[in-house]
Design a protein around this motif. Structure first.
Motif, short mmCIF file in Angstrom:
data_model
loop_
_atom_site.label_atom_id
_atom_site.label_comp_id
_atom_site.label_asym_id
_atom_site.label_seq_id
_atom_site.Cartn_x
_atom_site.Cartn_y
_atom_site.Cartn_z
N LEU A 113 6.78 -11.74 20.71
CA LEU A 113 6.76 -10.52 19.91
C LEU A 113 7.70 -9.47 20.48
O LEU A 113 8.42 -8.78 19.74
N ASP A 114 7.70 -9.33 21.81
CA ASP A 114 8.60 -8.36 22.45
C ASP A 114 10.06 -8.70 22.15
O ASP A 114 10.88 -7.81 21.89
N PRO A 170 13.25 -3.20 7.33
CA PRO A 170 13.85 -1.93 7.74
C PRO A 170 13.06 -0.69 7.32
O PRO A 170 13.22 0.38 7.91
N SER A 171 12.21 -0.83 6.32
CA SER A 171 11.37 0.31 5.90
C SER A 171 10.41 0.74 7.00
O SER A 171 9.91 1.86 6.99
N GLY A 172 10.13 -0.17 7.93
CA GLY A 172 9.19 0.11 9.02
C GLY A 172 7.82 -0.48 8.81
O GLY A 172 7.08 -0.70 9.76
N ASP A 173 7.46 -0.76 7.57
CA ASP A 173 6.14 -1.32 7.24
C ASP A 173 6.22 -2.84 7.31
O ASP A 173 6.94 -3.47 6.52
N PRO A 174 5.47 -3.48 8.22
CA PRO A 174 5.57 -4.93 8.38
C PRO A 174 4.69 -5.73 7.41
O PRO A 174 4.59 -6.96 7.54
N THR A 175 4.05 -5.09 6.46
CA THR A 175 3.16 -5.80 5.55
C THR A 175 3.92 -6.88 4.77
O THR A 175 4.95 -6.58 4.16
N PRO A 176 3.44 -8.12 4.77
CA PRO A 176 4.14 -9.19 4.03
C PRO A 176 4.11 -8.93 2.53
O PRO A 176 3.09 -8.51 1.98
N SER A 177 5.23 -9.22 1.88
CA SER A 177 5.28 -9.12 0.42
C SER A 177 4.82 -10.44 -0.18
O SER A 177 4.73 -11.46 0.51
N ARG A 178 4.56 -10.45 -1.49
CA ARG A 178 4.19 -11.69 -2.16
C ARG A 178 5.31 -12.71 -2.05
O ARG A 178 5.07 -13.90 -1.84
N ALA A 179 6.55 -12.24 -2.13
CA ALA A 179 7.70 -13.15 -2.00
C ALA A 179 7.77 -13.75 -0.60
O ALA A 179 8.10 -14.94 -0.44
N ASP A 180 7.46 -12.96 0.41
CA ASP A 180 7.44 -13.46 1.79
C ASP A 180 6.43 -14.60 1.93
O ASP A 180 6.72 -15.64 2.56
N ILE A 181 5.27 -14.39 1.37
CA ILE A 181 4.19 -15.39 1.50
C ILE A 181 4.56 -16.67 0.77
O ILE A 181 4.40 -17.79 1.31
N GLU A 182 5.07 -16.54 -0.45
CA GLU A 182 5.41 -17.73 -1.24
C GLU A 182 6.54 -18.52 -0.59
O GLU A 182 6.50 -19.76 -0.55
N ASN A 241 7.15 0.17 13.00
CA ASN A 241 5.79 0.65 13.26
C ASN A 241 4.83 -0.45 13.71
O ASN A 241 3.63 -0.24 13.76
N GLY A 242 5.37 -1.64 14.00
CA GLY A 242 4.49 -2.72 14.46
C GLY A 242 4.95 -4.06 13.91
O GLY A 242 6.10 -4.23 13.52
N HIS A 243 4.03 -5.01 13.87
CA HIS A 243 4.36 -6.34 13.38
C HIS A 243 3.17 -6.90 12.61
O HIS A 243 2.04 -6.41 12.73
N ALA A 244 3.44 -7.93 11.82
CA ALA A 244 2.39 -8.65 11.11
C ALA A 244 2.59 -10.14 11.29
O ALA A 244 3.72 -10.62 11.26
N SER A 245 1.51 -10.85 11.54
CA SER A 245 1.54 -12.30 11.68
C SER A 245 0.85 -12.91 10.46
O SER A 245 -0.32 -12.60 10.18
N MET A 246 1.57 -13.74 9.73
CA MET A 246 0.96 -14.37 8.54
C MET A 246 -0.19 -15.27 8.94
O MET A 246 -1.19 -15.37 8.23
N LYS A 247 -0.04 -15.94 10.07
CA LYS A 247 -1.14 -16.79 10.54
C LYS A 247 -2.33 -15.94 10.92
O LYS A 247 -3.47 -16.26 10.59
N GLY A 248 -2.06 -14.82 11.61
CA GLY A 248 -3.16 -13.93 12.00
C GLY A 248 -3.85 -13.31 10.81
O GLY A 248 -5.06 -13.05 10.85
#
Length: 251
Positions: free
Chosen positions: A137-138, A203-215, A240-247
């Motif tokens: 992650l680092d 680049p927006s800073g928000d790591p939330t996965p989009s529907r397209a990312d998931i698909e 502002n952080g990270h998101a793990s799809m598995k997590g």
């Protein structure tokens, strides 16, 4: 008999006239020279954890800007970009837009950023990545968090989950990166990888996965699984952080 008085008069007459004007006072050393020395001594004696971000940034600027006060320049950089990490992650052209930050200082900051990224990559190379997750992650954050455009990165792993290669497969726009699942799997086969970790930045800073990312991630998993290639995770990196799809139990 020699007249000593004539010799005395002659001696003094030949001496050049004395300048009776007071000599100008010696120039004082610029105040920032003492400040630089004190800051270096603090770093040596107490370590970096006792220094603020702007003071660390000052230390970096000392060599780039040798004959000026760097404190205000360091504070201006932090005001513009927000944090030391964001200063180092900022594009060179934007660094140069900050007042009194010239081409040399901007380039030096990017060299420091590149060194930090190489060091982070060295921390994960050859290691079993699933047991060094915080370092993964680092590294991803150092490599991608402050990019202005989306990039899609793949970490290719061997059967021991050690890093074989780290490649940026695609560069996109500020909010989209075209990803071709079959190309991802094809490259994994070329490298004899048995597992991959996907990563891209927002680049927006928000790591939330989009529907397209998931698909897209699920499509890669479907293609890779019959070929014996595991997709361990898809990490999304933001300022502002990270998101793990598995997590997040999305894959």
């Amino acid at each position: 008999m020699v007249d000593d008085r004539n010799d005395e008069r002659s001696f003094f007459a030949e001496r050049p006239p004395r300048d009776l004007k007071p000599s100008p006072p010696s120039e004082e050393k610029p105040h920032y020279l003492g400040h630089r020395q004190r800051l270096r001594e603090r770093f040596r004696q107490t370590g970096p954890d006792t220094l603020s971000d702007y003071e660390i940034l000052e230390l970096l600027l000392f060599r780039s800007i040798p004959r000026a006060d760097t404190k205000e320049r360091a504070k201006a950089l932090l005001k513009r970009f927000g944090s030391l990490a964001e200063v180092l992650g900022a594009p060179e052209r934007l660094l140069r837009e900050v007042e009194n930050i010239g081409e040399g200082a901007a380039l030096d900051l990017k060299i420091v950023a590149a060194a930090a990224q190489r060091m982070a990559r060295g921390e994960i190379r050859g290691r079993e990545l699933l047991s060094s997750w915080s370092q993964v992650l680092d590294y991803c954050r150092a490599a991608m968090a402050f990019e202005e455009r989306e990039q899609f990165r793949i970490l290719f792993l061997d059967k021991k989950n050690a890093l074989i290669a780290d490649e940026v497969q695609q560069m996109g726009t500020v909010d989209h990166t075209p990803v071709y699942p079959r190309e991802v799997v094809r490259r994994a086969l070329e490298l004899s990888a048995t597992a991959i970790i996907l990563a891209h930045n927002h680049p927006s800073g928000d790591p939330t996965p989009s529907r397209a990312d998931i698909e897209m991630t699920r499509t890669i998993i479907e293609i890779a699984k019959p070929l014996g290639i595991a997709v361990h995770d898809h990490i999304i990196i933001g300022k502002n952080g990270h998101a793990s799809m598995k997590g997040l139990l999305l894959i």
